[in-house]
Design a protein around this motif. Structure first.
Motif, PDB file in Angstrom:
ATOM      1  N   TYR B  14       0.853  -1.238  -0.098  1.00  0.00           N
ATOM      2  CA  TYR B  14       0.009   0.230   0.192  1.00  0.00           C
ATOM      3  C   TYR B  14       0.756   1.376   0.230  1.00  0.00           C
ATOM      4  O   TYR B  14       1.785   1.899   1.157  1.00  0.00           O
ATOM      5  CB  TYR B  14      -0.712   0.286   1.330  1.00  0.00           C
ATOM      6  CG  TYR B  14      -1.820   0.584   1.419  1.00  0.00           C
ATOM      7  CD1 TYR B  14      -3.027   1.645  -0.236  1.00  0.00           C
ATOM      8  CD2 TYR B  14      -2.327   1.463   2.500  1.00  0.00           C
ATOM      9  CE1 TYR B  14      -3.708   2.040  -0.127  1.00  0.00           C
ATOM     10  CE2 TYR B  14      -3.319   2.316   2.498  1.00  0.00           C
ATOM     11  CZ  TYR B  14      -4.462   2.770   1.191  1.00  0.00           C
ATOM     12  OH  TYR B  14      -5.085   3.542   1.081  1.00  0.00           O
ATOM     13  N   ALA B  16       0.364   4.492  -0.507  1.00  0.00           N
ATOM     14  CA  ALA B  16       0.044   5.360   1.296  1.00  0.00           C
ATOM     15  C   ALA B  16       0.888   5.322   2.495  1.00  0.00           C
ATOM     16  O   ALA B  16       1.335   6.086   2.927  1.00  0.00           O
ATOM     17  CB  ALA B  16      -1.626   5.780   1.264  1.00  0.00           C
ATOM     18  N   ASP B  17       0.396   3.429   2.551  1.00  0.00           N
ATOM     19  CA  ASP B  17       0.853   3.464   4.252  1.00  0.00           C
ATOM     20  C   ASP B  17       2.804   3.947   4.026  1.00  0.00           C
ATOM     21  O   ASP B  17       3.338   4.316   4.680  1.00  0.00           O
ATOM     22  CB  ASP B  17       0.830   2.474   4.677  1.00  0.00           C
ATOM     23  CG  ASP B  17      -0.537   2.197   5.073  1.00  0.00           C
ATOM     24  OD1 ASP B  17      -1.128   3.142   5.449  1.00  0.00           O
ATOM     25  OD2 ASP B  17      -0.858   1.216   5.204  1.00  0.00           O
ATOM     26  N   TYR B  19       3.601   5.424   1.731  1.00  0.00           N
ATOM     27  CA  TYR B  19       4.651   7.095   2.443  1.00  0.00           C
ATOM     28  C   TYR B  19       4.525   8.160   3.303  1.00  0.00           C
ATOM     29  O   TYR B  19       5.481   8.497   3.840  1.00  0.00           O
ATOM     30  CB  TYR B  19       3.408   7.814   1.072  1.00  0.00           C
ATOM     31  CG  TYR B  19       3.637   9.267   0.942  1.00  0.00           C
ATOM     32  CD1 TYR B  19       4.475   9.960   0.065  1.00  0.00           C
ATOM     33  CD2 TYR B  19       3.571  10.469   2.112  1.00  0.00           C
ATOM     34  CE1 TYR B  19       5.167  10.961  -0.205  1.00  0.00           C
ATOM     35  CE2 TYR B  19       3.869  11.561   1.356  1.00  0.00           C
ATOM     36  CZ  TYR B  19       4.762  11.800   0.896  1.00  0.00           C
ATOM     37  OH  TYR B  19       4.849  13.192   0.419  1.00  0.00           O
ATOM     38  N   ILE B  20       3.688   7.763   4.497  1.00  0.00           N
ATOM     39  CA  ILE B  20       3.638   7.816   5.769  1.00  0.00           C
ATOM     40  C   ILE B  20       4.510   7.554   6.876  1.00  0.00           C
ATOM     41  O   ILE B  20       5.536   7.971   7.261  1.00  0.00           O
ATOM     42  CB  ILE B  20       1.836   7.898   6.665  1.00  0.00           C
ATOM     43  CG1 ILE B  20       1.042   7.864   5.287  1.00  0.00           C
ATOM     44  CG2 ILE B  20       2.023   7.688   7.584  1.00  0.00           C
ATOM     45  CD1 ILE B  20      -0.293   7.454   5.419  1.00  0.00           C
ATOM     46  N   ARG B  23       8.065   9.447   5.882  1.00  0.00           N
ATOM     47  CA  ARG B  23       7.862  10.057   6.543  1.00  0.00           C
ATOM     48  C   ARG B  23       8.319  10.388   7.201  1.00  0.00           C
ATOM     49  O   ARG B  23       9.175  11.260   8.119  1.00  0.00           O
ATOM     50  CB  ARG B  23       6.551  10.997   6.021  1.00  0.00           C
ATOM     51  CG  ARG B  23       6.366  12.300   6.121  1.00  0.00           C
ATOM     52  CD  ARG B  23       4.812  12.937   6.269  1.00  0.00           C
ATOM     53  NE  ARG B  23       5.137  14.822   6.716  1.00  0.00           N
ATOM     54  CZ  ARG B  23       4.526  14.948   7.928  1.00  0.00           C
ATOM     55  NH1 ARG B  23       4.488  13.622   8.383  1.00  0.00           N
ATOM     56  NH2 ARG B  23       4.740  15.993   8.229  1.00  0.00           N
ATOM     57  N   THR B  96      -3.363  -4.506  10.774  1.00  0.00           N
ATOM     58  CA  THR B  96      -3.183  -3.447  10.172  1.00  0.00           C
ATOM     59  C   THR B  96      -4.839  -2.787  10.232  1.00  0.00           C
ATOM     60  O   THR B  96      -4.805  -1.110  10.163  1.00  0.00           O
ATOM     61  CB  THR B  96      -4.207  -3.818   8.585  1.00  0.00           C
ATOM     62  OG1 THR B  96      -3.751  -5.153   8.109  1.00  0.00           O
ATOM     63  CG2 THR B  96      -4.732  -2.574   7.559  1.00  0.00           C
ATOM     64  N   THR B  97      -4.974  -3.419  11.127  1.00  0.00           N
ATOM     65  CA  THR B  97      -6.057  -2.321  12.210  1.00  0.00           C
ATOM     66  C   THR B  97      -6.147  -3.344  14.296  1.00  0.00           C
ATOM     67  O   THR B  97      -5.647  -4.379  13.506  1.00  0.00           O
ATOM     68  CB  THR B  97      -7.629  -2.891  11.497  1.00  0.00           C
ATOM     69  OG1 THR B  97      -7.825  -4.675  11.358  1.00  0.00           O
ATOM     70  CG2 THR B  97      -8.204  -2.117  10.590  1.00  0.00           C
ATOM     71  N   SER B  98      -6.438  -2.197  14.465  1.00  0.00           N
ATOM     72  CA  SER B  98      -6.198  -2.731  16.426  1.00  0.00           C
ATOM     73  C   SER B  98      -7.197  -3.822  16.443  1.00  0.00           C
ATOM     74  O   SER B  98      -6.650  -5.086  17.348  1.00  0.00           O
ATOM     75  CB  SER B  98      -7.090  -1.587  16.732  1.00  0.00           C
ATOM     76  OG  SER B  98      -8.374  -1.847  16.432  1.00  0.00           O
ATOM     77  N   ASP B  99      -7.811  -4.551  15.770  1.00  0.00           N
ATOM     78  CA  ASP B  99      -9.072  -5.475  15.365  1.00  0.00           C
ATOM     79  C   ASP B  99      -8.178  -7.404  15.753  1.00  0.00           C
ATOM     80  O   ASP B  99      -8.770  -7.817  16.179  1.00  0.00           O
ATOM     81  CB  ASP B  99     -10.211  -5.512  15.309  1.00  0.00           C
ATOM     82  CG  ASP B  99      -9.850  -5.433  13.849  1.00  0.00           C
ATOM     83  OD1 ASP B  99     -10.115  -6.679  12.766  1.00  0.00           O
ATOM     84  OD2 ASP B  99      -9.887  -4.959  13.251  1.00  0.00           O
ATOM     85  N   LYS B 119      -1.041  -0.331  12.190  1.00  0.00           N
ATOM     86  CA  LYS B 119      -0.682   0.929  11.520  1.00  0.00           C
ATOM     87  C   LYS B 119      -1.664   2.118  11.922  1.00  0.00           C
ATOM     88  O   LYS B 119      -2.538   1.871  12.393  1.00  0.00           O
ATOM     89  CB  LYS B 119      -1.607   0.044  10.371  1.00  0.00           C
ATOM     90  CG  LYS B 119       0.097  -0.454   9.025  1.00  0.00           C
ATOM     91  CD  LYS B 119      -0.889  -0.419   8.145  1.00  0.00           C
ATOM     92  CE  LYS B 119       0.590  -1.499   7.110  1.00  0.00           C
ATOM     93  NZ  LYS B 119      -0.101  -1.592   5.680  1.00  0.00           N
ATOM     94  N   PRO B 120      -1.017   3.419  12.077  1.00  0.00           N
ATOM     95  CA  PRO B 120       0.378   3.484  10.791  1.00  0.00           C
ATOM     96  C   PRO B 120       1.222   3.393  11.813  1.00  0.00           C
ATOM     97  O   PRO B 120       1.086   4.287  13.602  1.00  0.00           O
ATOM     98  CB  PRO B 120      -0.392   4.989  10.736  1.00  0.00           C
ATOM     99  CG  PRO B 120      -1.302   5.278  11.302  1.00  0.00           C
ATOM    100  CD  PRO B 120      -1.752   4.779  12.709  1.00  0.00           C
TER     101      PRO B 120
END
Lengths: 430, 138
Positions: B14, B16-17, B19-20, B23, B96-99, B119-120
């Protein structure tokens, strides 16, 4: 041959017909087949025993008449078809018994027809059922009286033959058996189809729940990305004095937050009952925990809460806790500002169920919204007046249904609300 | 004098991830070099490839689990077969997610995963990791 019989049974059946009706149509056709076969057998031994010509004509007419109900079915008049079958079968049997006299046992064929109205007429036709069954019984009684009181009962004299009355007895037995056979056969198929349908439904439901899970799960990622980049923009261009930009950011932030809440809500909703097993729950203890969690809200709103000795039930702990918490939060929250909430949590034991009621003195709910409030994302008030995301009661409904119970509300504006829910006792499914 | 890491490897499909995360790492100024690979296969190839007689040996790999083609788990299965000199310092699983509790359970079964993080990636999370695994570099 069997194929032809099957085609005959299916006269008037097509895919547009309700399965319950289809069952009756097929049964009426099957009964006509039985009736015609019986009449043919009678015709055969009538020929062998060289019965008088008028009797043979009568039997022939009865065979043709028995073709009427399937014909009516073919022309989609299935209710009239069934009634006509009852009428024709009853009428010809009575007439034939009166013509040939008591010794050949034709009057006993009425017994084979007694149960048919109960099957042919739906449950909404209770009186008609009684009427038709009574007609059968009364006809039989009349025939018996007729034979008893008149000295020459037979209109047409047929030489008595023990063989023929024996064959008739056997035919009656076969007729009754065949009737049972067709009835059970139809019912079994019907039940099987319903079972298939309900399995299909369950599968679809699981798919749907899974879909909700996947959708909300996967929606979170792009959401998170958007929110990360909003943060980055704010970080890099955050010192702007542009008022418009700040307004835009406020809206973006609010919307993102709401969307995140909704997605998380959907995700949690799809997970109700998935995380754990049902267990014994001391509701008294659980409720105290809930009140503890709500302590700040209760103090703030000066809420008074009454309850006494809650029972121990069997259920899902997290879910029950959430159910009570949501209902209590609503009871406290939806209140006029100048009113202190008074909440009464009561319960009673019913056979097979616990029934609970959370009663408040809040703003109430108009009657036409009583169903809608349990749907996902339904809000009755502006966020500025009463905050919320419209998820709470949808959760409650799913949680209660997980416990094989029901949830409903009794309320009207300004008169407070009573939220009722039931929980099934010790349940094998849980 | 603060010592920087040489190389951090990001494996995530991904962009976008990536990139973040890039950064965040760049702003934290903790490494000489950030390498981004969009797939597990490319990442393995990268780890096995010698440049100027040396393997890249990144100090940290941030590994995304949920990737099309070769997943994070499959990457780990291949990674354990690498020569010691090809391996990285630590591997951090990015959930990916907290769950993703089932992912967390699975991650716990892999000894080679040093840590996992939701993430993130943020500066705070990054600094905590470096403090824990590379105390000399602070």
């Amino acid at each position: 041959m069997i194929k032809h019989i099957k085609n005959f049974q299916n006269l008037g059946v097509d895919s547009s017909i309700d399965r319950e009706i289809e069952k009756k149509i097929r049964l009426a056709n099957s009964m006509s087949i039985i009736g015609i076969s019986t009449a043919c057998v009678v015709l055969l031994y009538g020929l062998v025993a060289s019965w008088p010509f008028p009797v043979m004509i009568f039997i022939g007419v009865s065979i043709v008449a028995t073709l009427v109900p399937p014909t009516l079915n073919f022309f989609k008049k299935n209710f009239i078809s069934r009634i006509s079958f009852l009428l024709i079968a009853n009428g010809f049997t009575v007439a034939f018994a009166l013509i040939v006299g008591p010794d050949l046992h034709f009057q006993y064929f009425l017994f084979a027809l007694l149960g048919l109205p109960l099957i042919f007429l739906g449950k909404e036709n209770f009186q008609k059922k009684i009427f038709w069954s009574a007609t059968g019984i009364l006809s039989f009684i009349y025939i018996e009286c007729h034979f008893y009181f008149f000295e020459f009962p037979a209109l047409i004299n047929i030489p008595y033959s023990k063989t023929i009355s024996l064959i008739n007895d056997a035919l009656i037995g076969i007729m009754i058996l065949a009737q049972y056979y067709f009835f059970v056969y139809e019912n079994e198929h019907y039940i099987e189809e319903i079972k298939d349908k309900s399995n299909e439904l369950r599968e679809k439901n699981t798919q749907l729940e899974h879909f909700a899970y996947i959708a909300s799960h996967d929606l979170k990622e792009p959401m998170r990305t958007v929110s990360s980049f909003v943060d980055i923009i704010k970080e890099e261009y955050g010192t702007t004095t542009d008022n418009n930009l700040n307004t835009y950011f406020t809206f973006i932030d609010d919307s993102l937050k709401r969307m995140q809440e909704m997605i998380q809500g959907l995700l949690n909703y799809s997970r109700i009952g998935k995380s754990n097993q049902a267990q014994k729950l001391d509701l008294d203890h659980l409720f105290k925990e809930v009140l503890n969690d709500l302590e700040v809200l209760i103090k703030e709103e000066k809420a008074v809460i009454h309850y006494h000795d809650l029972p121990t039930i069997y259920g899902f702990k997290m879910e029950m806790q959430q159910l009570l918490q949501n209902l209590m939060t609503n009871a406290i929250k939806f209140q006029n500002p100048d009113h202190a909430p008074i909440i009464n949590f009561s319960w009673r034991e019913l056979s097979g169920f616990w029934e609970f009621c959370i009663e408040d003195n809040g703003i109430g709910i108009p009657e036409k919204k009583h169903k809608e409030i349990f749907q996902m994302f339904t809000k009755l008030h502006l966020s500025s007046k009463y905050q919320g995301n419209g998820i709470g009661l949808a959760f409650c409904k799913k949680i209660v249904e997980l416990h094989n119970g029901k949830i409903w509300v009794e309320s009207s504006p300004k008169n407070g609300s009573k939220f009722y829910f039931t929980i099934q006792k010790m349940n094998r499914d849980l | 004098m603060k010592k920087k890491l040489r190389n951090i490897l990001l494996i995530d499909d991904y962009e976008a991830d990536n990139y973040i995360h890039q950064r965040v790492i760049r702003l934290a100024d903790v490494t000489e070099k950030i390498t981004v690979k969009l797939g597990a296969r490319e990442a393995l190839d990268y780890l096995c490839e010698q440049i100027d007689g040396a393997y890249p040996n990144p100090e940290i790999i941030f590994l995304d689990i949920n990737m099309p083609g070769m997943s994070g788990w499959e990457f780990l299965d291949e990674y354990v077969k690498l020569d010691e000199e090809q391996k990285a310092g630590i591997i951090v699983c990015m959930l990916t997610t907290s769950d993703a509790s089932s992912d967390q359970e699975k991650a716990a079964q892999y000894d080679i995963i040093n840590d996992f993080s939701n993430k993130p990636l943020t500066k705070k999370k990054l600094m905590t990791l470096i403090e824990q695994y590379f105390p000399d570099y602070l």
